[in-house]
Design a protein around this motif. Structure first.
Motif, mmCIF file in Angstrom:
data_model
loop_
_atom_site.group_PDB
_atom_site.id
_atom_site.type_symbol
_atom_site.label_atom_id
_atom_site.label_comp_id
_atom_site.label_asym_id
_atom_site.label_seq_id
_atom_site.Cartn_x
_atom_site.Cartn_y
_atom_site.Cartn_z
ATOM 1 N N VAL A 33 40.628 41.004 56.058
ATOM 2 C CA VAL A 33 41.080 40.740 54.637
ATOM 3 C C VAL A 33 40.200 40.877 53.640
ATOM 4 O O VAL A 33 39.115 40.111 53.883
ATOM 5 N N ILE A 34 40.265 41.952 52.719
ATOM 6 C CA ILE A 34 39.019 42.281 52.100
ATOM 7 C C ILE A 34 39.545 41.946 50.439
ATOM 8 O O ILE A 34 40.484 42.339 50.065
ATOM 9 N N SER A 35 38.485 41.335 49.841
ATOM 10 C CA SER A 35 38.736 41.013 48.359
ATOM 11 C C SER A 35 37.861 42.180 47.676
ATOM 12 O O SER A 35 36.695 42.126 47.798
ATOM 13 N N VAL A 36 38.294 42.520 46.599
ATOM 14 C CA VAL A 36 37.655 43.366 45.672
ATOM 15 C C VAL A 36 37.720 42.797 44.345
ATOM 16 O O VAL A 36 38.767 42.393 43.616
ATOM 17 N N ILE A 37 36.489 42.318 43.941
ATOM 18 C CA ILE A 37 36.325 41.872 42.700
ATOM 19 C C ILE A 37 35.400 42.515 41.640
ATOM 20 O O ILE A 37 34.813 43.504 42.066
ATOM 21 N N GLY A 38 35.398 42.052 40.413
ATOM 22 C CA GLY A 38 34.505 42.715 39.491
ATOM 23 C C GLY A 38 35.423 42.636 38.163
ATOM 24 O O GLY A 38 36.602 42.294 37.895
ATOM 25 N N SER A 39 34.480 42.948 37.100
ATOM 26 C CA SER A 39 35.313 42.709 35.810
ATOM 27 C C SER A 39 36.238 43.757 35.154
ATOM 28 O O SER A 39 36.271 44.794 35.812
ATOM 29 N N ASP A 205 37.784 32.028 49.869
ATOM 30 C CA ASP A 205 38.022 31.079 51.068
ATOM 31 C C ASP A 205 38.920 31.690 52.140
ATOM 32 O O ASP A 205 39.025 31.706 53.243
ATOM 33 N N VAL A 206 39.706 32.665 51.687
ATOM 34 C CA VAL A 206 40.607 33.471 52.698
ATOM 35 C C VAL A 206 40.058 34.688 53.132
ATOM 36 O O VAL A 206 40.294 35.246 54.203
ATOM 37 N N SER A 207 39.362 35.584 52.305
ATOM 38 C CA SER A 207 38.939 36.850 52.729
ATOM 39 C C SER A 207 37.608 37.052 53.688
ATOM 40 O O SER A 207 36.867 35.951 53.753
ATOM 41 N N ASP A 208 37.717 37.916 54.671
ATOM 42 C CA ASP A 208 36.849 38.218 55.483
ATOM 43 C C ASP A 208 35.524 38.825 54.923
ATOM 44 O O ASP A 208 34.272 38.597 55.302
ATOM 45 N N ARG A 209 35.833 39.638 53.864
ATOM 46 C CA ARG A 209 34.724 40.372 53.341
ATOM 47 C C ARG A 209 35.146 40.641 51.972
ATOM 48 O O ARG A 209 36.264 40.595 51.467
ATOM 49 N N VAL A 210 34.016 40.615 50.926
ATOM 50 C CA VAL A 210 34.138 40.664 49.490
ATOM 51 C C VAL A 210 33.422 41.967 48.860
ATOM 52 O O VAL A 210 32.266 42.081 49.571
ATOM 53 N N VAL A 211 33.982 42.528 48.217
ATOM 54 C CA VAL A 211 33.527 43.879 47.733
ATOM 55 C C VAL A 211 33.631 43.748 46.109
ATOM 56 O O VAL A 211 34.299 43.381 45.381
ATOM 57 N N PHE A 212 32.171 43.908 45.531
ATOM 58 C CA PHE A 212 32.013 43.698 44.104
ATOM 59 C C PHE A 212 31.648 45.103 43.695
ATOM 60 O O PHE A 212 31.035 45.754 43.705
ATOM 61 N N MET A 213 32.687 45.412 42.512
ATOM 62 C CA MET A 213 32.681 46.534 42.087
ATOM 63 C C MET A 213 32.087 46.431 40.506
ATOM 64 O O MET A 213 32.483 45.360 39.732
ATOM 65 N N ASP A 214 31.431 47.392 39.949
ATOM 66 C CA ASP A 214 30.747 47.434 38.538
ATOM 67 C C ASP A 214 30.646 48.684 38.212
ATOM 68 O O ASP A 214 29.923 49.542 38.923
ATOM 69 N N ARG A 235 23.889 41.697 38.424
ATOM 70 C CA ARG A 235 25.249 41.619 37.730
ATOM 71 C C ARG A 235 26.048 40.865 38.392
ATOM 72 O O ARG A 235 27.044 40.210 37.943
ATOM 73 N N THR A 236 26.093 40.714 39.765
ATOM 74 C CA THR A 236 27.004 39.904 40.854
ATOM 75 C C THR A 236 26.870 38.649 40.395
ATOM 76 O O THR A 236 27.828 37.757 40.069
ATOM 77 N N ARG A 237 25.793 38.094 40.217
ATOM 78 C CA ARG A 237 25.250 36.701 39.683
ATOM 79 C C ARG A 237 25.913 36.387 38.516
ATOM 80 O O ARG A 237 26.561 35.422 38.548
ATOM 81 N N GLN A 238 25.833 37.238 37.586
ATOM 82 C CA GLN A 238 26.286 37.028 36.289
ATOM 83 C C GLN A 238 27.736 36.823 36.234
ATOM 84 O O GLN A 238 28.468 35.807 35.797
ATOM 85 N N PHE A 239 28.405 37.841 36.954
ATOM 86 C CA PHE A 239 29.874 37.780 36.830
ATOM 87 C C PHE A 239 30.474 36.578 37.845
ATOM 88 O O PHE A 239 31.467 35.976 37.115
ATOM 89 N N LEU A 240 29.797 36.536 39.013
ATOM 90 C CA LEU A 240 30.480 35.279 39.548
ATOM 91 C C LEU A 240 30.092 33.901 38.842
ATOM 92 O O LEU A 240 31.094 32.935 38.533
ATOM 93 N N SER A 241 29.111 33.785 38.052
ATOM 94 C CA SER A 241 28.901 32.348 37.390
ATOM 95 C C SER A 241 29.968 32.350 36.198
ATOM 96 O O SER A 241 30.466 31.273 35.916
ATOM 97 N N ARG A 242 30.121 33.505 35.688
ATOM 98 C CA ARG A 242 31.069 33.481 34.568
ATOM 99 C C ARG A 242 32.426 32.982 35.036
ATOM 100 O O ARG A 242 33.126 32.028 34.437
ATOM 101 N N MET A 243 32.980 33.724 36.115
ATOM 102 C CA MET A 243 34.084 33.532 36.578
ATOM 103 C C MET A 243 34.504 32.056 37.164
ATOM 104 O O MET A 243 35.408 31.542 36.782
ATOM 105 N N LEU A 244 33.330 31.592 37.773
ATOM 106 C CA LEU A 244 33.690 30.288 38.545
ATOM 107 C C LEU A 244 33.589 29.055 37.595
ATOM 108 O O LEU A 244 34.432 28.360 37.503
#
Lengths: 250, 545
Positions: A33-39, A205-214, A235-244
């Protein structure tokens, strides 16, 4: 857990002058289960749409069990039947009931009989908790209900993998939960999934792997723990802190 | 910009194509006139064209009384009059059967040259202008020009042409009467009338002061309309100066026709006395009542006499409109569907796609860009000319034209309907592996049809009204053509058109209501049944067995 289903090599996509995807490389293994995140605008959805050829890649290769899906001899329709897709805007057929929505692909593409198709459709509609609404038209359902029917429609094709394109982004906040819980159950049942999402809790919590795109490239890739607790990239840090922080407020 | 250019090129090409088709065939008709005699004799039928609306030469009646002949291209109508008597005489002498075709005055010469008819016997004068396109037999009647006026009008006592200097006198368009009119004053061709019944109506309603007619016609008109009289200028040196070619009536034949000699021989056997007797009979037998009934009386009279014809006209109009709209819908769906196909992946496919897209947009643009009446003339006469005289059944021709025309409009409606659907409907289908055809039939077309239904029913209502222009196809008797028939038989123009317009309105109004009701039904239930999960699982187990 080791059989590779999809392998993306040097994928790029341009719309006119705009380069949306640049040299994307990644693989999907069976049961992952792969999650693709990013702005927004980072190319997540375009990449997902390239995977089932709703968008034609400009260059690069996508291999499905080792066969290139852009090859002229490749059977695209059969491939699409094996690779399910759930859209942000549901894309249920407006002229059909929930049940018929889940049957039509089975009958037309998989050549199942109407009776077989209905049995299977009912089974999956039950799984997503929509048995009460099998006669309803899409226009009579709420967003969360529509998305659950759309998931049942994809499942009814017995796909090897399902691609989710921001499945909860068009939903009212109180309906996000019902769709996410269905997806979580699917993930636990061992279905291979690629999920483009803004739901950080799901990614973590659910995915096995996370892909961050920018900016059209994969900036970082790893286990949820790596990405969420110890990201390498600024960039990953910035994105995550904003989203969370945003999602905590909600 | 490129698209605009493409459309311009396309229209020019289409016009050029039509042009060459017509001019190339205009010179060398497929029919050889040298075989005319032979073909009449071998078929045993001589086809004569006339207006059947120019008493006493040719007029129509509803029975075969007095030896009237059934009109071949208008079921239930009979022609009689001097021309019919002469035609019967000729047919009898030749030993063949007479077939009378009722055609519009302006299309008689076309029909002759296209081979639809073998000869024109229609009270036609052998003018120089007409001799350029057809031949004429020897004269079969000679008459003189008179002016028909009202008995109670200012010109009842006129004796010479100069008395009419300030009068509003008209003549039938396309006849030498208009040239004669120029001897009174300057003539404006655009204010002339198309038929005698119209001129009679205009004179009776005092719109005009009089009209030019030939004496036999004037006698008929005055017999049928008691308030009219005619001024005879025959033995008057101040009367009309006319050439022989004008006042004589002759039979029109194809250029170089082998029939001409035979017909001249037969005419030579018809004495002056016999001709006079025939003309007297024709005038006497003319079935027009001269009773004055008043407005409501006229309405009642027309309804009483023509109600069945009106109903038949309604039937024809509705039938052609319904079938035309349904076939048009089928054409429109097909064209709209082809025009929205996704781009082909192969090179040959792309070229083929370009070709048919070009042809389809040419079809849509041309049929939307030209009047249906003109299309009707081009298709009907084009077919008759190219096939060497075989005419289409006018009902079939009308159906064809309405269908093709409606198809062009609906094609655009369908294209708009398909384009207005959410792209997600296509993507949803593609994503589960459905082909373009499967997507179209199962997902796109059902939704498109539902969406375009109001526009299509609108086309249907438009067709009910617009099929009236197809009455230019002689023999296509829709509601409007029934109106024209009523006028030819009763000379009551206003009342006839009033009745016809009321019937049209009743039709469109009631059909609009019915269609709206259907649309509401089609929208479907607002509710759905909630299934109890018990029922469903019970069903499931039942099915599993």
């Amino acid at each position: 857990m080791c059989e590779t289903i999809l392998e993306v090599k040097h994928l790029s996509k341009t719309f006119g002058e705009n380069e949306i995807l640049k040299d994307i490389n990644f693989t999907v293994k069976k049961g992952e289960v792969i999650s693709v995140i990013g702005s927004s605008g980072s190319g997540k959805s375009t990449m997902l749409r390239c995977l089932n050829l709703l968008e034609t890649p400009t260059s690069g290769e996508i291999l499905y069990h080792g066969n290139s899906i852009t090859d002229k001899k490749f059977d695209v329709r059969r491939y699409r039947a094996e690779v399910g897709m759930v859209f942000q805007s549901f894309n249920l057929f407006d002229n059909m009931s929930a049940l018929k929505n889940c049957c039509i692909g089975q009958i037309k593409v998989l050549k199942r009989t109407k009776k077989q198709a209905e049995e299977i459709a009912l089974q999956y509609l039950d799984k997503v908790g929509m048995t009460q609404y099998i006669n309803a038209r899409p226009s009579q359902l709420s967003g969360g209900q529509k998305q659950r029917v759309a998931i049942a429609r994809a499942l009814a094709m017995d796909p090897e993998i399902i691609l989710f394109d921001e499945p909860t982004s068009a939903l009212d906040p109180e309906m996000v939960g019902e769709v996410l819980s269905v997806m979580t159950a699917l993930a636990k049942s061992g279905l291979t999934m690629v999920v483009v999402t803004h739901e950080m809790s799901f990614a973590r919590d659910v995915s096995d792997r996370v892909v961050f795109m920018d900016g059209g490239i994969i900036l970082e890739e790893g286990t949820p723990q790596q990405i969420f607790t110890n990201p390498n990239n600024q960039r990953t840090r910035q994105f995550l802190s904003r989203m969370l922080s945003e999602q905590k407020q909600n | 910009m490129k698209r605009v250019f493409a459309v311009v090129v396309l229209v020019v090409l289409a016009v050029a194509l039509f042009g060459t088709l017509l001019t190339s065939t205009g010179v060398a008709y497929a029919v050889s006139s040298a075989d005319d005699l032979q073909s009449v004799q071998s078929s045993g039928v001589i086809k004569i064209g006339m207006e059947a609306g120019y008493a006493p030469y040719n007029y129509r009646q509803t029975t075969d009384a007095n030896g009237a002949v059934a009109i071949a291209n208008q079921n239930g109508e009979f022609a009689n009059g001097y021309d019919v008597k002469v035609a019967k005489y000729i047919a009898e002498k030749m030993g063949v059967t007479l077939e009378v075709h009722a055609l519009e005055w302006d299309s008689l010469i076309n029909a002759l040259n296209a081979g639809t008819i073998d000869a024109i016997i229609a009270g036609m004068s052998p003018t120089e202008e007409r001799k350029k396109s057809i031949d004429f037999s020897d004269k079969y009647y000679e008459s003189n020009l008179v002016i028909v006026v009202r008995k109670d009008g200012n010109y009842a006592n006129a004796t010479q042409l100069s008395d009419f200097t300030n009068a509003n006198i008209v003549a039938q368009r396309g006849t030498f009467h208009v040239d004669a009119l120029a001897q009174i004053r300057e003539v404006n061709d655009s204010v002339q009338y198309d038929t005698f019944p119209l001129m009679i109506t205009a004179l009776k309603s005092k719109t005009i002061d009089g009209y030019v007619a030939e004496e036999p016609g004037a006698i008929s008109d005055c017999a049928a309309n008691s308030e009219l009289m005619y001024i005879d200028l025959k033995n008057n040196e101040n009367g009309f100066a006319t050439s022989e070619g004008d006042t004589q009536l002759a039979i029109g034949l194809r250029k170089g026709s082998s029939l001409t000699a035979t017909i001249n021989e037969i005419l030579a056997t018809l004495s002056e006395d016999q001709r006079a007797v025939m003309m007297d009979e024709a005038i006497e037998q003319q079935p027009v009542e001269s009773v004055e009934l008043g407005f409501f009386g006229n309405i009642g009279y027309i309804l009483g006499k023509y109600w069945l014809r009106i109903l038949q006209g309604v039937g024809t109009t509705i039938l052609v409109s319904i079938i035309g709209t349904i076939v048009g819908l089928a054409i429109g769906l097909l064209v709209g569907f082809l025009r929205t196909l996704p781009q082909s992946r192969t090179k040959a496919g792309k070229i083929w796609q370009r070709v048919y897209n070009f042809l389809l947009s040419a079809y849509v643009e041309i049929f939307r860009g030209t009047p249906m009446m003109v299309q009707a003339m081009v298709i009907y006469w084009g077919y008759a000319t190219l096939s060497g005289g075989i005419t289409m059944n006018t009902f079939v021709a009308a159906l064809l034209i309405v269908s093709v025309n409606t198809g062009a409009y609906i094609a655009e409606i369908v294209r708009g309907g398909i384009n207005s659907l959410d792209k997600g409907q296509f993507e949803g289908a593609s994503a589960i592996g459905m082909s373009h055809w499967q997507t179209m039939f199962s997902v796109i077309l059902p939704q498109t049809i539902k969406n375009i239904l109001p526009a299509v029913s609108n086309e249907f209502v438009i067709n009910i009204k617009d099929t009236s222009v197809l009455s230019v196809l002689a023999g296509f008797i829709d509601l409007f053509a029934v109106g024209n028939i009523i006028i030819l038989g009763t000379y009551r123009t206003f009342e006839a058109y009033l009745i016809i317009s009321v019937v049209y309105f009743a039709l469109t109004f009631s059909i609009t209501r019915i269609l709206r009701l259907c649309e509401r039904k089609l929208k479907g239930k607002a509710n759905y049944t909630l299934y109890n999960s018990d029922i469903v699982s019970a069903q499931q187990t039942a099915k599993g067995e």
